[in-house]
Design an enzyme around this catalytic site. Sequence first.
Site, PDB file in Angstrom:
ATOM      1  N   GLU A1150      40.511  51.315  64.560  1.00  0.00           N
ATOM      2  CA  GLU A1150      40.035  51.841  66.001  1.00  0.00           C
ATOM      3  C   GLU A1150      40.052  53.524  66.152  1.00  0.00           C
ATOM      4  O   GLU A1150      39.069  54.355  66.637  1.00  0.00           O
ATOM      5  CB  GLU A1150      40.166  51.161  67.151  1.00  0.00           C
ATOM      6  CG  GLU A1150      40.403  51.351  68.622  1.00  0.00           C
ATOM      7  CD  GLU A1150      41.151  51.577  69.298  1.00  0.00           C
ATOM      8  OE1 GLU A1150      40.931  52.361  70.483  1.00  0.00           O
ATOM      9  OE2 GLU A1150      42.314  50.081  69.460  1.00  0.00           O
ATOM     10  N   ASP A1154      37.919  55.836  66.599  1.00  0.00           N
ATOM     11  CA  ASP A1154      37.210  56.613  67.871  1.00  0.00           C
ATOM     12  C   ASP A1154      36.329  58.271  67.456  1.00  0.00           C
ATOM     13  O   ASP A1154      35.939  58.997  68.181  1.00  0.00           O
ATOM     14  CB  ASP A1154      38.779  56.699  68.846  1.00  0.00           C
ATOM     15  CG  ASP A1154      38.114  57.788  70.227  1.00  0.00           C
ATOM     16  OD1 ASP A1154      37.092  57.622  70.714  1.00  0.00           O
ATOM     17  OD2 ASP A1154      38.969  58.425  69.845  1.00  0.00           O
ATOM     18  N   ASP A1245      36.738  48.676  72.020  1.00  0.00           N
ATOM     19  CA  ASP A1245      37.674  48.541  70.434  1.00  0.00           C
ATOM     20  C   ASP A1245      37.048  48.130  69.368  1.00  0.00           C
ATOM     21  O   ASP A1245      37.477  48.487  68.474  1.00  0.00           O
ATOM     22  CB  ASP A1245      39.050  47.747  71.101  1.00  0.00           C
ATOM     23  CG  ASP A1245      39.694  48.502  72.400  1.00  0.00           C
ATOM     24  OD1 ASP A1245      39.457  50.024  72.849  1.00  0.00           O
ATOM     25  OD2 ASP A1245      40.412  48.445  72.237  1.00  0.00           O
ATOM     26  N   GLU A1248      34.689  50.486  67.477  1.00  0.00           N
ATOM     27  CA  GLU A1248      35.022  51.445  66.708  1.00  0.00           C
ATOM     28  C   GLU A1248      36.246  50.693  66.137  1.00  0.00           C
ATOM     29  O   GLU A1248      36.412  51.834  64.702  1.00  0.00           O
ATOM     30  CB  GLU A1248      36.069  52.344  67.895  1.00  0.00           C
ATOM     31  CG  GLU A1248      35.121  52.985  69.161  1.00  0.00           C
ATOM     32  CD  GLU A1248      36.447  53.591  70.054  1.00  0.00           C
ATOM     33  OE1 GLU A1248      36.142  54.438  71.185  1.00  0.00           O
ATOM     34  OE2 GLU A1248      37.327  52.766  70.178  1.00  0.00           O
TER      35      GLU A1248
END
Length: 1452
Positions: A1150, A1154, A1245, A1248
Amino acid sequence: MDSPEIAKLLPRAYQEEIFTRAQETNIIAALDTGSGKTFIGALLIKSITALDTSNGKKVLFLVPKVPLVEQQTHFLAGQTPLRVKGYYGGMGVDQWDKNRWRREFQQADVLVMTAQIFYNIIAHAFWRMDKVSLIVFDECHHAQKNHPYNAIMTEHYRNCPPETRPKIFGMTASPIWNLKKPQESLQLLESSLCAKVIAVREHAEELNKHSPRPTEIIRIYPSTPLEHPAYISPSLWHYLEASGLLYHVFDKNLDKMRGRYFVTLNALGPYAADCFIHSYLTHKLTELLRQDHATYLTQINKSFPGYSLANVRGNNADAFFNNTVSKGVLESLQGALTHFNLHMSADTVFLDEWFSPKFHAVVDILRNRRSSVFQGILFVEQRQVAMTLAKLLARAPELKDWLRCAELMGHGGQTEGGNSFKGMGLKGQDEVVKSFREGKLNFLVATSVAEEGLDFPACELVIRFDALQHMVGYVQSRGRARHRNSTFIVMIEENNESEIARYTKYREEEPELRRIYQGTDGEDGDDTEADLDDPNDISERVSYTVPSTGAMLTYSSSISLLNHLCATIRRDKYTPVHRPKYYGDFESIVDLPSALPLPKEHLRYIGPAKRTKKEAKRAVSFEAVKALHSLGVFDDHLSPVKATKGDDVEDADGRRVPDVSDVPEYLETDVRDPWTVGPDWWLHVVYLNGRRSAGLVACNQLPQVDLQADGVRVVLSNAIPIQFDPYERLAQTELMQKFTKVGLWWCVTGRPVELPLTCCLAPLDAATDQPDWELMERAVLYPQGLYDWTGITDEHCDSLVIMNIKKHGRPLLLHRIRRDLTPQSKLNPEDCTDGVTTYAELFVQQYSSTSKPLLPLRGGPLLEVYPLPRRPSGLYTPNSLRYLYGPEVSAPDSPSALIVPQELCKWVYLSDSLTGAFRILCRLCRRITDVYRVHSAKNELGITSAEDDFLIEAFTIPSAHAGFNNQRLETLGDAVLKLCVTVHLYNRYPHKHEGQLNSLKINSVSNRALLAHAREIGLEHYITSESGKLREWRYVHNGKVSAHAEPPSVQRKIPRRSLQDCMEAALGASFLTGGIDSSLKMGTSLSLCFGGPIRWSLRYELPKPSRPGKLFRALQEALGYTFRNGELLVEAVTHPSFQSDGGACYQRLEFLGDALIDLVIAKYLFQKYPKATSGQITWARSRAVCAPALAVVAVQRLSVHKYMLANNVDLSRAIADEVPALSAVPYEVAVKEGWRFDPPKAISDLLESILGAVLVDSGYDYEVSSNVVEHVMSGLMGVLTPHLPRDPVSELMVWTARAGCRKIAFRKSQSNPAAKKNDSMSVLAHDQEIVGPITAVNLSLAKGLASAEALVILADQESDRSLSRICDCCKTRAQPVTPPLDEVMDEEALDDETEAGFALQAAIQRNQVDEELRLQNAAAAQEAMDIDEEEEVEAMVQDTSCVDDDIAMDIN
């Protein structure tokens, strides 16, 4: 300390006696409670700190319990002029680094803290023992076995050289613990603290006067009967037991709860026991039902009155409750509790037979103590007894009208205010203690937390409700009864001879024990080691010291270090707290949480065999921490997280990031510049549309440039040395200067240039590429032009520059000599207006003024001319920005021809080619400057991975007003920076979890790091800050040009923030040039943490192939990507709550995803909206990557909820509740109104992490990964625009920040306290509630609605709550809130539920909006500058025209 108000005290004789001994040697002061031991400590602190030997050293005042920190801090601050600060775990000190502690130590003279904190500080080498002058141990009898007091002394104090050890002062009322071996017990304490126990000798009589002993009474009470026939049948407990609900509710914990129930039953009676169980179950039932049974909550709240819900606060009651019970069981339990509601009501009149004889005995004792000044304490052992007894005593008919009673308990793991079955938070304790001190409460039912340390008023009554267990408890609790006529009552059941014997023994032996330490000779204690646990285990202990820092790992510190590591693992509200799990007895095993990104073999450690279980646990923890340090999980300070502030900040590569706080806001610096003065002159041929037009002369060799200006292609050739006449060099140099100034006056500035020029434009000889000296000589003879037209023929047409003296300052190009026209010639019919028929009449109309009419013209031909507009601007468009304005391939439309009288015109020796060169000279010089700086940067810094034009844009700051600046590239480069650093961190630290990686990323991408690296490489030497508009000719020697500088430079003032912007903009430039590969080279040249210039696919190994499971077939189809490594997919969908066998959770992926999404969105917006400002791009990107928007994509495009591996019922329910809504949300709504939604963060999350897994699986192929991101997020990206509205919270913050108000905050609350869920929001301004509480389905929506309504009210001038009416911030002259430029701000600083946090957030958002507006208005401001300059030139032209009018009159 008998009052909460600290007054300056005077020492008593017995206190001075002890103080004098303490000055001489290490002592332990054995004095009764209330005799003023802390005051003696304050005297000693003042004396120690008065010595010069204490300079640079600190005083540590250590306490065993958190409540004592604030109390002792307050007292010492009142008794000394020193800086006293207090610390306890709830302040988050476990997360503080060396720099933070260094700052705290620098800001305090005396530090009061719990012992464990100081132990950690020393163990981490954040401070040294030899930098401490005095350690005061409060309640020092705890210094035994594994208490931190003992660990501090044995592991650190004894290892310090004797000459550098601090002084020790211990304080206790109970120096002897072991009654069987009192002498050994005393010696053990003295050995542990390297001090001697002493008592008052010479002034014992005075001590007894000020510390009176209470009257001690044994209160015998009858035994509690086994049966209670008068009580209702069945009782609540038996009802639940008979129905089987107890088993279903408590499961394996039933025996523990049964024990609590029967302890309460035996102590207080059946009604009290039922009250306890009813309260407990009501609290737990409400907690379990609140999510899925919202409609039940209101019913429960109405149905369950009384003290039970109103007084049960905090987190989960305890771990006894079975949280997996079925809905049917819950409904049955609810029915049972509802059935007993009336019986449990506060209004119930209970019978004496419902209570135990022990309860009646307490009531009887208190009944006889009624007084307006009464204060007393009752000590119990168990918390549920304390809670229940406190409530029921307040309801007793004999007491309820005068007894003001409350319970006081220890923390039990609680950190927040309020009571619970687990314990009492700090806030709750403070409130109770304060109320008792102030007399608002007059009776406390307390556990052992009230036995020692806490500052209570002298009580006239102290009751020991439960049996005494040790001498310390007897002495400490009795010490609370120090009123002159106080009573100490010990309650003992009838016929319990053993209890009577134990109490009698304590009472009789206590004087004898006192004589033991009162009779000692006062010599220093033996410095031998304390006998901890098994002596053989102690002798086998080892320690580990980190060579680079001196940080020490010991058996005593190892367990807390593992706990600290686990606490740093990020988790959402659905994930339990991560903790190590221990197994085994004398050979312990520890399993670390699978959320740690470690191979399976590093998640379990087996320790050596030990003789005690505790020692085995410490030993395996020691081995684990040592191994984790070798893996890089702990740094060399044995800390799991890097500091993000202060002097010891390190980046991802372990390099110290220098402190840049001393860098001034504006830097005076030398900037590379080609226009310096030197001994040599070089000529560069200027070609206009391929035509050789002029020579640009400078003292430096200029770079070749290619420029499009006004449809003309301008090319500058290589440098050629000028061939001066050796005898005329100075004169020829001066001639070039004069000629260039003539050309500038005619074609560029319209005003004279006084200072020496640093570059010249010269005509070229027709046969050679050398200056035409003869033409220049003729031109400078008549710099204002000639009126003699003799010799001017048609051959000069389209090549001669002239000027109409009646329109002075406006150069014209001679197109034709109209010998067919004279002033008397007739105008064309279409040109005749206002009775004007001839050119002479037209000229009179155009050129006459009231003060100076035009004299009659004598004749002569007229001239047909074209205007030659001036070009005083250096603005041009780099090739990198052609997409904004389109290519310049053709000349602009030609202006209309004009007819002017030859008689009013003068001409100058400037050809049209020279004029053309002069007209583009500003832009050419600016272009040369830009290219020269970029080439200098490339050569000197090695930043060769970006095209020139992109770098020109990257190094041009907004203050240059160049028509372009680096802000858009900076926004793009920011995303490039974060992705490159993130990938490097992900691979360099495979064993660090997301929280650790994030700290390293912050350190590596912060403004502080960027500014430091920019200064390190000298980036300021290449930044363009000069305005592109030339109100005055810039290329002159004005003292700011460094003569003969090497490399050629000019002095400039550069904003410090521009350095970090240019760093990121350079990354954006390289990314546009050659993608990530070019960015890696650029970042390495800029000294950033990119891991080097080698492309990722060559640097990192591809994951080993492993076929993805069938579960992920549809997911891969939705992604448009097939994974090579299926294990990455499993990791990407594994929530931290899912404890897999050695498998990692998604947090690291994640972290990677991101950054990937951030760059893809930034690039998309950058390219799709080329005229969007950096602020618009940033805001639109933030709307796309916020959790609600990503959750919509995750559900609608990938259905991630179907693949998540999680082991949390609450999370699964929350996601199931949100999925239908997320599935129906249009992308436009998700982007514009994302604040209305609050889905579990785990959904976004997961998106990502899956996209991060694509990046890893593809071998870090950015192009492949970005294509997948664009495919998945195409719908969302399609609705992004630069003009997205701001959310109501941002609007409120920006508006209040501009209004200058700094006293606004949010306040969240619960619409239904029984639900234990914040769902309401209020807005407060200057302590007034402006709006609220506004309740919504989620807190985010409530906050948005409250903000919108608050803005309307505050802005309404007619409202009595208008901000203009209630705000006085400007009047109080409070300092404006200024966000720090280079510091990382923690979440606490940005807490918008505090006025300071709200103001800081508002200031940040206001700055962002203001910057966006500034950039949007830059073009308008530039246009205004152009108009101002034109008006200025026009005014000067008019002044000059007056002179030429006189000349014209002479001609006439």
